[in-house]
Design an enzyme around this catalytic site. Structure first.
Site, PDB file in Angstrom:
ATOM      1  N   TYR A 107      -3.344  -4.039  11.073  1.00  0.00           N
ATOM      2  CA  TYR A 107      -2.167  -4.379  11.977  1.00  0.00           C
ATOM      3  C   TYR A 107      -2.481  -3.674  13.329  1.00  0.00           C
ATOM      4  O   TYR A 107      -3.086  -2.590  13.461  1.00  0.00           O
ATOM      5  CB  TYR A 107      -0.764  -3.845  11.542  1.00  0.00           C
ATOM      6  N   PHE A 199       6.696   5.203   9.250  1.00  0.00           N
ATOM      7  CA  PHE A 199       5.909   4.403   8.335  1.00  0.00           C
ATOM      8  C   PHE A 199       4.363   4.856   8.205  1.00  0.00           C
ATOM      9  O   PHE A 199       3.677   5.466   7.258  1.00  0.00           O
ATOM     10  CB  PHE A 199       5.991   3.188   8.280  1.00  0.00           C
ATOM     11  N   ASP A 200       3.844   5.011   9.341  1.00  0.00           N
ATOM     12  CA  ASP A 200       2.350   5.312   9.279  1.00  0.00           C
ATOM     13  C   ASP A 200       1.915   6.743   9.086  1.00  0.00           C
ATOM     14  O   ASP A 200       1.104   7.242   8.169  1.00  0.00           O
ATOM     15  CB  ASP A 200       1.968   5.123  10.932  1.00  0.00           C
ATOM     16  N   THR A 201       2.790   7.708   9.185  1.00  0.00           N
ATOM     17  CA  THR A 201       2.505   9.167   9.022  1.00  0.00           C
ATOM     18  C   THR A 201       3.065   9.318   7.451  1.00  0.00           C
ATOM     19  O   THR A 201       2.102   9.901   6.719  1.00  0.00           O
ATOM     20  CB  THR A 201       3.415  10.102   9.794  1.00  0.00           C
TER      21      THR A 201
END
Length: 411
Positions: A107, A199-201
């Protein structure tokens, strides 16, 4: 969910038939940026060496974003548009990655702040099987960035906290430019709770905790000031997320079913391999360096504590303060254990600590029985000698027992 281990697709010389790649573009009210993003991206992908597709994930736009997305999808069979009922970048990525049939999922942000020249370096290590997740970093060596002072300070502070307080090895958790082997992150997507910017972390914390390999790609990155990110508000929400996930991992609730990492093997069939003792020696040298640093810290603590406390009391306080740091340092650097139940790990380490404390206390107590007038400096010498004699025992116990359940290599 259990993901089966499969051989990673490899690129044959001169071949263009290899792993498929799906690139997700999360959007929310991006009528200004969407057309330019997809036009630029599709032109760039014309010479891309892997079969690709683009998914526009709209999760709640109220402007013309969805109209533009569907128009782009109708005009190109490699582009699809999907509406996600839950708002948030995390929700969009979880929904699209989770339902993808591509070998590699990726993404990027719609503003294309990241230079597209970084896309191939992002995808290639996944295709070759050298890692399970790749992330772009704006803070690593080789990165070039241009952004506001406020965003620079907030980003560097947040990522320093993730590394030095919560133990992540990733230098930049929040850059909107990531990819993964789909089968490797399927279990992670089910486990990640956050639907927004954290979300990423959270995905990276769980990935490292469960032993997945994360590869970083330095980025050329230019800030687009027309951003949907509220920097300060997002940073505060991320800090709360760090505490939530950190507590869950410490309580042993961070385990996820992920594919095991293939065992490291020599490529040449007739390779002459180093004896295992060489690896053990290198590990022991790392252990010794941490031990020397710990001994210095112990000395700096023991001598001032000895003034108000008894030898046993000063020894206890100094060992407690140094012990946790020593265990974490050995976990990360000496024994390279990225995953595991942190609470159980420190429980086993506490048993080893209790043994160390008992033996060192017996040593200093025996000193005063033999030489009643011994001062703090002599006590310290006896304690260091006793601790040194236990070094080999500590090394074996840490490697074979304390950290033994945290290896993720397949046999």
């Amino acid at each position: 969910m259990t993901a089966e281990l499969t051989a990673a697709p490899r690129v044959a010389p001169g071949s263009r038939t290899t792993a498929t790649v799906e690139i997700v573009i999360p959007v929310l009210n991006e009528e200004r940026a969407l057309l330019g993003c997809i036009t630029t991206l599709t032109e760039f992908l014309g010479d891309f060496p892997f079969p690709w597709s683009i998914t526009i994930a709209d999760n709640g736009s109220t402007d013309r974003t969805w109209e533009i997305a569907t128009g782009l999808a109708e005009g190109n069979p490699r582009i699809s548009a999907r509406r996600i009922p839950v708002r948030g970048r995390g929700a969009a990525i979880k929904a699209t990655w989770g339902s993808s049939t591509a070998d590699i999922v990726a993404y990027m942000d719609v503003d294309l702040s990241t230079g597209l020249e970084s896309l191939l370096p992002l995808i290639a290590p996944l295709v070759s099987g050298h890692c399970e997740i790749t992330i772009g970093t704006r803070l690593g060596r080789g990165s070039r960035i241009r952004r506001s002072l406020k965003r620079e300070i907030v980003s560097r502070t947040y990522n320093a906290i993730t590394r030095h307080v919560f133990g992540l090895r990733s230098t930049d958790t929040s850059a909107g430019f990531k990819a993964a082997r789909r089968e490797a992150v399927a279990g992670l997507l089910d486990a990640v709770e956050d639907d927004h910017w954290f979300f990423d972390t959270e995905m990276l914390m769980l990935a490292e905790h469960n032993g997945l390999r994360v590869h970083e790609v330095p980025l050329d990155w230019v800030e687009d000031v027309d951003s949907r990110v509220k920097v300060t508000q997002t940073a505060m929400g991320n800090l709360k997320g760090l505490v939530r996930v950190g507590r869950a991992i410490a309580a042993g609730k961070g385990r996820v079913n992920v594919p095991e990492i293939p065992q490291l093997r020599a490529t040449h069939p007739d390779a002459v391999l180093a004896e295992p003792r060489a690896a053990t020696l290198a590990k022991f040298l790392g252990f010794a360096v941490i031990g020397v640093i710990s001994t210095v810290l112990y000395t700096l603590l023991y001598l001032p504590l000895r003034v108000p406390l008894t030898p046993a009391g000063a020894n206890l306080v100094a060992l407690v303060l140094v012990g946790v740091a020593n265990t974490e340092a050995n976990r990360r650097w000496t024994f390279n254990r990225g995953g595991g139940h942190r609470l159980g790990l420190h429980t086993r380490a506490a048993i080893l600590f209790a043994t160390t404390y008992l033996l060192t206390t017996l040593a200093v107590t025996g000193l005063h029985l033999i030489a009643p007038g011994s001062g703090p400096v002599v006590e310290l010498f006896v304690l260091i000698v006793a601790y040194g004699l236990m070094t080999l025992l500590r090394f074996v116990v840490l490697d074979r027992w304390v950290f033994a359940q945290h290896r993720k290599e397949s046999r």
